[in-house]
Design a protein around this motif. Structure first.
Motif, PDB file in Angstrom:
ATOM      1  N   PHE A 190      -8.194   5.097  -2.861  1.00  0.00           N
ATOM      2  CA  PHE A 190      -7.810   4.054  -1.904  1.00  0.00           C
ATOM      3  C   PHE A 190      -8.615   2.794  -2.228  1.00  0.00           C
ATOM      4  O   PHE A 190      -9.842   2.788  -2.115  1.00  0.00           O
ATOM      5  CB  PHE A 190      -8.041   4.539  -0.479  1.00  0.00           C
ATOM      6  CG  PHE A 190      -7.224   5.762  -0.177  1.00  0.00           C
ATOM      7  CD1 PHE A 190      -5.852   5.657  -0.013  1.00  0.00           C
ATOM      8  CD2 PHE A 190      -7.796   7.015  -0.096  1.00  0.00           C
ATOM      9  CE1 PHE A 190      -5.076   6.781   0.237  1.00  0.00           C
ATOM     10  CE2 PHE A 190      -7.025   8.143   0.159  1.00  0.00           C
ATOM     11  CZ  PHE A 190      -5.665   8.020   0.318  1.00  0.00           C
ATOM     12  N   ASN A 230       0.815  -1.218   0.000  1.00  0.00           N
ATOM     13  CA  ASN A 230       0.000   0.000   0.000  1.00  0.00           C
ATOM     14  C   ASN A 230       0.848   1.267   0.000  1.00  0.00           C
ATOM     15  O   ASN A 230       0.353   2.341   0.325  1.00  0.00           O
ATOM     16  CB  ASN A 230      -0.922   0.006   1.226  1.00  0.00           C
ATOM     17  CG  ASN A 230      -1.923  -1.122   1.178  1.00  0.00           C
ATOM     18  OD1 ASN A 230      -2.549  -1.352   0.148  1.00  0.00           O
ATOM     19  ND2 ASN A 230      -2.067  -1.857   2.263  1.00  0.00           N
ATOM     20  N   THR A 283       0.007   8.852  -1.618  1.00  0.00           N
ATOM     21  CA  THR A 283      -1.176   9.666  -1.944  1.00  0.00           C
ATOM     22  C   THR A 283      -1.674  10.402  -0.705  1.00  0.00           C
ATOM     23  O   THR A 283      -1.991  11.599  -0.763  1.00  0.00           O
ATOM     24  CB  THR A 283      -2.300   8.761  -2.502  1.00  0.00           C
ATOM     25  OG1 THR A 283      -1.782   8.029  -3.611  1.00  0.00           O
ATOM     26  CG2 THR A 283      -3.494   9.568  -2.942  1.00  0.00           C
ATOM     27  N   LEU A 284      -1.728   9.677   0.389  1.00  0.00           N
ATOM     28  CA  LEU A 284      -2.175  10.307   1.642  1.00  0.00           C
ATOM     29  C   LEU A 284      -1.300  11.511   1.981  1.00  0.00           C
ATOM     30  O   LEU A 284      -1.805  12.583   2.342  1.00  0.00           O
ATOM     31  CB  LEU A 284      -2.087   9.302   2.785  1.00  0.00           C
ATOM     32  CG  LEU A 284      -3.340   8.546   3.190  1.00  0.00           C
ATOM     33  CD1 LEU A 284      -3.025   7.627   4.358  1.00  0.00           C
ATOM     34  CD2 LEU A 284      -4.472   9.487   3.588  1.00  0.00           C
ATOM     35  N   GLU A 308       1.967   3.114  -2.283  1.00  0.00           N
ATOM     36  CA  GLU A 308       1.476   4.186  -3.161  1.00  0.00           C
ATOM     37  C   GLU A 308       0.339   4.945  -2.478  1.00  0.00           C
ATOM     38  O   GLU A 308       0.178   6.149  -2.671  1.00  0.00           O
ATOM     39  CB  GLU A 308       0.999   3.600  -4.493  1.00  0.00           C
ATOM     40  CG  GLU A 308       2.106   3.010  -5.344  1.00  0.00           C
ATOM     41  CD  GLU A 308       3.121   4.057  -5.795  1.00  0.00           C
ATOM     42  OE1 GLU A 308       2.710   5.210  -6.016  1.00  0.00           O
ATOM     43  OE2 GLU A 308       4.307   3.724  -5.892  1.00  0.00           O
ATOM     44  N   GLU A 309      -0.447   4.234  -1.711  1.00  0.00           N
ATOM     45  CA  GLU A 309      -1.554   4.897  -1.022  1.00  0.00           C
ATOM     46  C   GLU A 309      -1.039   5.816   0.082  1.00  0.00           C
ATOM     47  O   GLU A 309      -1.613   6.867   0.344  1.00  0.00           O
ATOM     48  CB  GLU A 309      -2.529   3.860  -0.459  1.00  0.00           C
ATOM     49  CG  GLU A 309      -3.182   3.050  -1.562  1.00  0.00           C
ATOM     50  CD  GLU A 309      -4.458   2.376  -1.126  1.00  0.00           C
ATOM     51  OE1 GLU A 309      -4.708   2.303   0.091  1.00  0.00           O
ATOM     52  OE2 GLU A 309      -5.197   1.924  -2.021  1.00  0.00           O
ATOM     53  N   ARG A 358       5.718  11.086  -5.909  1.00  0.00           N
ATOM     54  CA  ARG A 358       5.539   9.964  -6.832  1.00  0.00           C
ATOM     55  C   ARG A 358       4.089   9.802  -7.276  1.00  0.00           C
ATOM     56  O   ARG A 358       3.797   9.017  -8.175  1.00  0.00           O
ATOM     57  CB  ARG A 358       6.061   8.669  -6.220  1.00  0.00           C
ATOM     58  CG  ARG A 358       5.309   8.206  -5.007  1.00  0.00           C
ATOM     59  CD  ARG A 358       6.073   7.181  -4.217  1.00  0.00           C
ATOM     60  NE  ARG A 358       6.117   5.866  -4.838  1.00  0.00           N
ATOM     61  CZ  ARG A 358       6.966   4.914  -4.487  1.00  0.00           C
ATOM     62  NH1 ARG A 358       7.856   5.131  -3.545  1.00  0.00           N
ATOM     63  NH2 ARG A 358       6.941   3.739  -5.069  1.00  0.00           N
ATOM     64  N   VAL A 359       3.197  10.554  -6.651  1.00  0.00           N
ATOM     65  CA  VAL A 359       1.780  10.459  -7.040  1.00  0.00           C
ATOM     66  C   VAL A 359       1.556  10.873  -8.484  1.00  0.00           C
ATOM     67  O   VAL A 359       0.571  10.493  -9.101  1.00  0.00           O
ATOM     68  CB  VAL A 359       0.880  11.333  -6.133  1.00  0.00           C
ATOM     69  CG1 VAL A 359       0.767  10.746  -4.749  1.00  0.00           C
ATOM     70  CG2 VAL A 359       1.383  12.761  -6.080  1.00  0.00           C
ATOM     71  N   PRO A 404       6.050  11.868  -1.528  1.00  0.00           N
ATOM     72  CA  PRO A 404       4.685  12.122  -1.988  1.00  0.00           C
ATOM     73  C   PRO A 404       4.627  12.522  -3.455  1.00  0.00           C
ATOM     74  O   PRO A 404       3.610  12.336  -4.117  1.00  0.00           O
ATOM     75  CB  PRO A 404       4.197  13.256  -1.069  1.00  0.00           C
ATOM     76  CG  PRO A 404       5.419  13.872  -0.497  1.00  0.00           C
ATOM     77  CD  PRO A 404       6.466  12.816  -0.474  1.00  0.00           C
ATOM     78  N   ARG A 415      -5.635   7.318  -8.255  1.00  0.00           N
ATOM     79  CA  ARG A 415      -5.065   7.151  -6.915  1.00  0.00           C
ATOM     80  C   ARG A 415      -6.122   7.162  -5.809  1.00  0.00           C
ATOM     81  O   ARG A 415      -5.991   7.814  -4.786  1.00  0.00           O
ATOM     82  CB  ARG A 415      -4.008   8.214  -6.656  1.00  0.00           C
ATOM     83  CG  ARG A 415      -2.814   8.017  -7.557  1.00  0.00           C
ATOM     84  CD  ARG A 415      -1.574   8.646  -7.056  1.00  0.00           C
ATOM     85  NE  ARG A 415      -0.437   8.231  -7.854  1.00  0.00           N
ATOM     86  CZ  ARG A 415       0.362   7.239  -7.536  1.00  0.00           C
ATOM     87  NH1 ARG A 415       0.155   6.555  -6.445  1.00  0.00           N
ATOM     88  NH2 ARG A 415       1.368   6.915  -8.313  1.00  0.00           N
TER      89      ARG A 415
END
Lengths: 372, 281
Positions: free
Chosen positions: B150, A278, A284-285, A280-281, A368-369, A366, B148
């Protein structure tokens, strides 16, 4: 925090592996903990069962099971020390036991005076003499297969002396591999061939108004040829001998620590894999403005959720197993607080497991999003 | 395509940049800079350097390079661009021209080697990482080419997380997320996970998440690249509406020429420099 929960249950196979890892660790820790506590308890059970304040043993006796005779005058001299209210004797030795059908078995024979204490298994102790002869033998129900008595009273032989087994008791099962037989001091000394004036252990009760340590010091000065220990000191010495000097406790403790470490490795691996899956998530966060503390909290929450679910599963499994194991390992003992306390190392284990993966989640870039 | 708001103060030439030099100097000199506590916009305890309102969003003299020594490559070289409030700007250019680098800077995800970045009048490149995080949290919504979302959360939870990040104390976030999804025609898809939605629906959920909490700035990176013609047009229209109806400032990086008719201004980058700018009247 919903994200934390959803992330872990989304991949059910991985979640199952994590939970199984934790529950296995909890199972092992609680089971080994029960063995260790039971072993410690069994190693000093008879000492703890006495009502005495002070135990006198031959010099260098390491444990209750290895008592050697001391002269009868020791008891007489001890009785004359100010503050000593009452004395009693206990002896213990290995003996040969033969059933009516001729089967032979080694036993640990214990004898005690009737005033040794109400909890001490003696046939003629106060409150336990109903329907029994003064020289009856008692055995623990868990040793039934070894003692092989079908009906009571049963005529048997102990060291070639005729004896009568008259009652089953509970809670004093063998932890040395040979069953205990309990009888009066007089009877036991006769079976063992100990002289009438000798004793292996002299137990003293201290009168009210006297300090146990003062009486102990006084006894040490008057009786330098023997060891004078408080009941707790002798119990501790006995436990230390069995757990540390014999290595048995160390083996059990090592297994408990290994349970922790195996659980740690399993949980670390699965939590780490979950985090990396996760990652990547998390990027994103962070791009959306989540502070590092939130990202860390999510990873830690995932680990703790796995820990909580795994702990509950582990506890629900280990409690009946320990209960069932009592038929094979009579001295195993799980105090009520052990399962509750073991949740703490399991949660610590999960927290530790999350540390490596938290670092990856926190340092993910971050930016990399924007990569497709 | 009607555009109710047309830019009238685009910083197009170096002359206007020169006129801002005084404000830049203010930033460079701590003694002269105005340090304002902006508690309503940032995390408690965070203070930022705030400059004149003409620096709403943009970069000034910004250069970004990667690598060292002879391997050093400039992604952006001395770029100055300002984006006015309530406009939709389209940034185009070939691959490697620096579009995404520019967007990363505007999104406080990348600091320039030289120059300044302004977000809502704040010189963000002077802020610590926590300050930049706070700016992203409060001021900027992102829309990505790859959505992107979740993956383990439903559509409504994906949007609700946007509200949660901007205001952790917001207790009505699920209701607000539902309302937002209804507005984008996804009222019946609230409980579906991203992999159960079409690409167009996923991007609408992503836009709803970006708009959760009402940030004044939207940065979109190739938002229509993964969509078919109709879905792409829907996204263009949604973002245009955000400018027209809510006064948001939208910067779109895209190769997609359809955006031209929705944009107030088109900027073309090439080799890390601004090659061309035009107002789309």
């Amino acid at each position: 925090m919903k994200l934390a929960w959803q992330n872990i249950i989304h991949d059910r196979a991985r979640f199952s592996v994590t939970v199984l890892g934790v529950s296995f660790a909890v199972f092992l820790m609680v089971f080994q903990g029960s063995l260790l506590i039971g072993f410690l308890r069994a190693a000093s059970r008879l000492i703890d069962a006495s009502d005495s304040d002070i135990w006198i043993t031959a010099r260098g006796v390491q444990a209750f099971e290895f008592g050697t005779p001391i002269e009868g005058r020791v008891r007489e001299m001890a009785a004359g020390v100010p503050g000593v209210l009452e004395t009693s004797r206990v002896c213990m030795a290995f003996a040969v036991y033969r059933t009516t059908n001729g089967k032979q078995q080694d036993v640990a024979l214990d004898g005690a005076d009737r005033n040794v204490g109400k909890r001490f298994p003696v046939p003629n102790a106060l409150g336990s003499a109903e329907g029994m002869s003064p020289d009856a033998l008692l055995y623990d129900v868990s040793d039934r297969d070894l003692i092989q008595v079908t009906a009571m009273p049963a005529e048997v032989e102990v060291n070639r002396h005729r004896a009568s087994i008259e009652r089953q008791i509970e809670g004093y099962g063998a932890f040395l591999g040979v069953p205990f037989l309990f009888t009066s001091y007089r009877n036991a000394s006769r079976y063992m061939g100990v002289g009438p004036e000798e004793a292996m252990f002299v137990l003293l009760r201290v009168d009210k108004g006297y300090s146990t340590s003062d009486v102990q010091q006084n006894l040490r000065q008057r009786l330098p040829e023997v060891d004078v220990l408080t009941r707790d000191e002798f119990a501790r010495k006995s436990r230390t001998y069995w757990t540390i000097k014999t290595g048995a406790g160390g083996a059990i403790l090592t297994a408990a620590v290994l349970g922790f470490l195996i659980g740690l490795v399993v949980v670390s691996q699965t939590i780490y894999a979950n985090t990396m899956e996760n990652i990547e998530e998390y990027a994103t966060l962070k791009a959306l403005g989540a502070p590092k503390s939130l990202v860390a909290r999510i990873v830690l929450t995932q680990a703790l959720l796995c820990g909580a679910v795994g702990s509950v599963l582990g506890l629900f499994t280990v409690i009946p197993v320990v209960d069932h194991a009592k038929s094979l390992i009579p001295w195993i003992y799980m105090p009520w607080w052990l399962p509750a306390v073991m949740v703490l190392p399991s949660m610590t284990m999960c927290s530790l497991a999350s540390i490596a993966s938290v670092r990856n989640a926190l340092t993910v870039e971050p930016g990399r999003v924007f990569r497709a | 395509m009607p555009k109710s708001r047309l830019m009238n103060t685009v910083c197009e030439d170096s002359g206007e940049l020169a006129s801002n030099a005084v404000e830049v100097d203010l930033l460079k000199s701590p003694a002269n800079s105005r340090v304002l506590a902006v508690e309503d916009r940032l995390e408690p305890g965070l203070t930022v350097h705030e400059v004149a309102s003409s620096h709403f969003l943009g970069v000034e003299g910004a250069s970004v390079s990667f690598g060292k020594g002879s391997a050093r490559v400039f992604a952006l070289r001395d770029v100055s661009l300002m984006f006015e409030r309530g406009t939709l700007s389209l940034v185009m250019g070939p691959s490697g021209s620096g579009k995404t680098t520019l967007l990363s800077m505007l999104g406080c995800l990348l600091s320039p080697d030289e120059g300044s970045v302004f977000v809502d009048d704040v010189a963000v490149n002077q802020l610590a990482e926590t300050g930049k995080t706070a700016i992203r949290q409060k001021k900027i919504g992102f829309v990505f080419q790859a959505f992107r979302l979740f993956h383990s959360l439903s559509a409504i939870d994906n949007v609700a997380i946007g509200f949660e990040l901007r205001d952790p104390k917001q207790s009505q976030r699920l209701e607000m997320a539902r309302h937002l999804l209804n507005q984008f025609g996804l009222g019946d898809k609230c409980n579906q996970e991203p992999n159960e939605l079409s690409p167009g629906e996923r991007q609408r959920v992503a836009v709803a998440r970006a708009l959760a909490g009402n940030p004044p700035i939207l940065l979109a990176d190739e938002p229509t690249a993964s969509l078919d013609a109709q879905a792409g047009r829907n996204i263009c229209q949604i973002l245009r509406n955000q400018v027209d109806e809510h006064g948001k400032t939208v910067v779109v990086v895209s190769h997609d020429p359809r955006w031209r008719e929705f944009a107030d201004r088109t900027i073309t980058l090439c080799d890390g420099q601004v090659e061309h700018q035009e107002k789309n009247l």
